[in-house]
Design a protein around this motif. Structure first.
Motif, PDB file in Angstrom:
ATOM      1  N   VAL A  83      -2.968  20.781  11.816  1.00 26.30           N
ATOM      2  CA  VAL A  83      -2.118  19.638  11.462  1.00 26.30           C
ATOM      3  C   VAL A  83      -2.066  18.610  12.589  1.00 26.30           C
ATOM      4  O   VAL A  83      -1.718  17.448  12.363  1.00 26.30           O
ATOM      5  N   LEU A  84      -2.438  19.035  13.780  1.00 28.68           N
ATOM      6  CA  LEU A  84      -2.441  18.089  14.901  1.00 28.68           C
ATOM      7  C   LEU A  84      -3.493  17.004  14.701  1.00 28.68           C
ATOM      8  O   LEU A  84      -3.398  15.924  15.281  1.00 28.68           O
ATOM      9  N   ASN A  85      -4.493  17.307  13.858  1.00 26.37           N
ATOM     10  CA  ASN A  85      -5.502  16.285  13.552  1.00 26.37           C
ATOM     11  C   ASN A  85      -4.870  15.055  12.910  1.00 26.37           C
ATOM     12  O   ASN A  85      -5.410  13.957  12.988  1.00 26.37           O
ATOM     13  N   PHE A  86      -3.742  15.269  12.249  1.00 27.56           N
ATOM     14  CA  PHE A  86      -3.067  14.155  11.596  1.00 27.56           C
ATOM     15  C   PHE A  86      -2.746  13.061  12.606  1.00 27.56           C
ATOM     16  O   PHE A  86      -2.870  11.874  12.317  1.00 27.56           O
ATOM     17  N   PHE A  87      -2.334  13.482  13.780  1.00 21.06           N
ATOM     18  CA  PHE A  87      -1.915  12.504  14.782  1.00 21.06           C
ATOM     19  C   PHE A  87      -3.024  11.509  15.127  1.00 21.06           C
ATOM     20  O   PHE A  87      -2.786  10.306  15.167  1.00 21.06           O
ATOM     21  N   ALA A  88      -4.225  12.034  15.357  1.00 18.88           N
ATOM     22  CA  ALA A  88      -5.331  11.154  15.725  1.00 18.88           C
ATOM     23  C   ALA A  88      -5.601  10.146  14.613  1.00 18.88           C
ATOM     24  O   ALA A  88      -5.803   8.955  14.878  1.00 18.88           O
ATOM     25  N   CYS A  89      -5.564  10.622  13.382  1.00 19.61           N
ATOM     26  CA  CYS A  89      -5.838   9.725  12.258  1.00 19.61           C
ATOM     27  C   CYS A  89      -4.757   8.664  12.128  1.00 19.61           C
ATOM     28  O   CYS A  89      -5.050   7.496  11.893  1.00 19.61           O
ATOM     29  N   VAL A  90      -3.523   9.086  12.294  1.00 20.10           N
ATOM     30  CA  VAL A  90      -2.418   8.141  12.193  1.00 20.10           C
ATOM     31  C   VAL A  90      -2.542   7.060  13.263  1.00 20.10           C
ATOM     32  O   VAL A  90      -2.331   5.870  12.990  1.00 20.10           O
ATOM     33  N   GLU A  91      -2.930   7.474  14.461  1.00 13.95           N
ATOM     34  CA  GLU A  91      -3.128   6.494  15.533  1.00 13.95           C
ATOM     35  C   GLU A  91      -4.194   5.492  15.113  1.00 13.95           C
ATOM     36  O   GLU A  91      -4.061   4.292  15.354  1.00 13.95           O
ATOM     37  N   SER A  92      -5.232   6.007  14.493  1.00 12.98           N
ATOM     38  CA  SER A  92      -6.332   5.140  14.107  1.00 12.98           C
ATOM     39  C   SER A  92      -5.920   4.171  13.005  1.00 12.98           C
ATOM     40  O   SER A  92      -6.328   3.003  12.989  1.00 12.98           O
ATOM     41  N   VAL A  93      -5.075   4.623  12.084  1.00  5.77           N
ATOM     42  CA  VAL A  93      -4.558   3.723  11.045  1.00  5.77           C
ATOM     43  C   VAL A  93      -3.721   2.621  11.701  1.00  5.77           C
ATOM     44  O   VAL A  93      -3.873   1.434  11.390  1.00  5.77           O
ATOM     45  N   MET A  94      -2.889   3.014  12.645  1.00  8.04           N
ATOM     46  CA  MET A  94      -2.028   2.038  13.316  1.00  8.04           C
ATOM     47  C   MET A  94      -2.859   1.046  14.124  1.00  8.04           C
ATOM     48  O   MET A  94      -2.567  -0.144  14.160  1.00  8.04           O
ATOM     49  N   GLN A  95      -3.904   1.570  14.740  1.00  2.66           N
ATOM     50  CA  GLN A  95      -4.796   0.730  15.538  1.00  2.66           C
ATOM     51  C   GLN A  95      -5.464  -0.314  14.654  1.00  2.66           C
ATOM     52  O   GLN A  95      -5.517  -1.498  14.979  1.00  2.66           O
ATOM     53  N   THR A  96      -5.949   0.159  13.509  1.00  2.00           N
ATOM     54  CA  THR A  96      -6.612  -0.749  12.568  1.00  2.00           C
ATOM     55  C   THR A  96      -5.647  -1.838  12.105  1.00  2.00           C
ATOM     56  O   THR A  96      -6.004  -3.019  12.049  1.00  2.00           O
ATOM     57  N   SER A  97      -4.411  -1.436  11.794  1.00  2.00           N
ATOM     58  CA  SER A  97      -3.417  -2.410  11.349  1.00  2.00           C
ATOM     59  C   SER A  97      -3.125  -3.422  12.437  1.00  2.00           C
ATOM     60  O   SER A  97      -3.046  -4.624  12.188  1.00  2.00           O
ATOM     61  N   ALA A  98      -2.975  -2.926  13.663  1.00  2.00           N
ATOM     62  CA  ALA A  98      -2.650  -3.809  14.782  1.00  2.00           C
ATOM     63  C   ALA A  98      -3.774  -4.796  15.043  1.00  2.00           C
ATOM     64  O   ALA A  98      -3.548  -5.991  15.226  1.00  2.00           O
ATOM     65  N   THR A  99      -5.003  -4.270  15.002  1.00  2.00           N
ATOM     66  CA  THR A  99      -6.168  -5.127  15.240  1.00  2.00           C
ATOM     67  C   THR A  99      -6.249  -6.238  14.199  1.00  2.00           C
ATOM     68  O   THR A  99      -6.448  -7.407  14.514  1.00  2.00           O
ATOM     69  N   GLN A 100      -6.031  -5.811  12.943  1.00  2.00           N
ATOM     70  CA  GLN A 100      -6.098  -6.781  11.849  1.00  2.00           C
ATOM     71  C   GLN A 100      -5.018  -7.861  11.992  1.00  2.00           C
ATOM     72  O   GLN A 100      -5.266  -9.034  11.750  1.00  2.00           O
ATOM     73  N   ALA A 101      -3.832  -7.424  12.430  1.00  2.00           N
ATOM     74  CA  ALA A 101      -2.731  -8.370  12.599  1.00  2.00           C
ATOM     75  C   ALA A 101      -3.092  -9.429  13.634  1.00  2.00           C
ATOM     76  O   ALA A 101      -2.824 -10.616  13.445  1.00  2.00           O
ATOM     77  N   VAL A 102      -3.735  -8.974  14.708  1.00  4.68           N
ATOM     78  CA  VAL A 102      -4.133  -9.907  15.761  1.00  4.68           C
ATOM     79  C   VAL A 102      -5.179 -10.889  15.232  1.00  4.68           C
ATOM     80  O   VAL A 102      -5.104 -12.097  15.460  1.00  4.68           O
ATOM     81  N   GLU A 103      -6.134 -10.343  14.462  1.00  2.00           N
ATOM     82  CA  GLU A 103      -7.192 -11.201  13.918  1.00  2.00           C
ATOM     83  C   GLU A 103      -6.635 -12.245  12.957  1.00  2.00           C
ATOM     84  O   GLU A 103      -7.065 -13.400  12.962  1.00  2.00           O
ATOM     85  N   LEU A 104      -5.686 -11.822  12.155  1.00  2.00           N
ATOM     86  CA  LEU A 104      -5.085 -12.748  11.194  1.00  2.00           C
ATOM     87  C   LEU A 104      -4.321 -13.860  11.905  1.00  2.00           C
ATOM     88  O   LEU A 104      -4.221 -14.974  11.407  1.00  2.00           O
ATOM     89  N   ALA A 105      -3.789 -13.512  13.085  1.00  2.00           N
ATOM     90  CA  ALA A 105      -2.977 -14.478  13.815  1.00  2.00           C
ATOM     91  C   ALA A 105      -3.856 -15.565  14.451  1.00  2.00           C
ATOM     92  O   ALA A 105      -3.384 -16.645  14.792  1.00  2.00           O
ATOM     93  N   ARG A 106      -5.151 -15.287  14.576  1.00  2.00           N
ATOM     94  CA  ARG A 106      -6.039 -16.238  15.246  1.00  2.00           C
ATOM     95  C   ARG A 106      -6.461 -17.372  14.335  1.00  2.00           C
ATOM     96  O   ARG A 106      -6.570 -17.224  13.129  1.00  2.00           O
TER      97      ARG A 106
END
Lengths: 106, 106
Positions: A83-106
DNA sequence: TGGCTAATTGGCAATTTAGCCAAATAGATA
DNA sequence: TATCTATTTGGCTAAATTGCCAATTAGCCA
């Protein structure tokens, strides 16, 4: 979706759902570092003992943790460390969202 | 648990929670095979279109899927295929539970 | 424009969940 | 046995979730 398919997805969702709560996710994270008794976890979470106990029961019923009574304490530990694998994936989802937010802001 | 720690776990739990529902888990599984429009998914799920749409919105808000409007259809696809790792772990949790149940019965 | 299809949104009732307090249970120890 | 500590369970209220229907929005095409 037929009944047996629905049942299949519902039973799997039940396990995931057990992790879908801030406190329970914290408990799993803490247990990844080794077994803990309820009173230690209660201290860390800072909620009522009964609340922590109920969260642990949800995780236990989902098959994610196991409990072992020793003396008058109950020790919990991860039964499926995967179940600890969940953490890595969740981080990656958050990372993707954050990256996209930055791109949209540009 | 202090506020920022709680917030950290809550935001992560929110993503996991989005997968913690039979219908949404089914949608993710189906999308793992490629993009699908809402009407295709509605057909497969067999629920009201509005119900399916709302489930997709939960997944989208969690950052798990993305949507793309083409013509008068909306196509959904996985934004983070790593969520498929959840399935393997869930199987393993169920396997462990099943094995234990058999052992206890002996 | 008007009508058609696809999808989302608003609103509602029913169900589930969360967290606290109080009470019960169980082991340890005097 | 009486008592203390650790934990679970019962019960309650507040809040969140689910799924349907109805209404709205948006694109397409005659």
């Amino acid at each position: 979706m037929d009944d047996s398919t629905r049942q299949k997805y519902d039973s799997r969702a039940r396990i995931i759902k057990a992790m879908g709560h801030g406190t329970r996710l914290f408990l799993v994270d803490e247990l990844s570092r080794g077994e803990r008794c309820v009173c230690e976890l209660q201290e860390l979470v800072g909620a009522d003992m009964s609340t922590v106990s109920k969260h642990l029961a949800v995780l236990r019923e989902a098959g994610i943790v196991k409990d072992e009574k020793r003396g008058n304490q109950v020790f919990y530990s991860l039964r499926c460390p995967c179940v600890l694998n969940f953490f890595a994936c969740v981080e990656s989802v958050m990372q993707t969202s954050a990256t996209q937010a930055v791109e949209l802001a540009r």
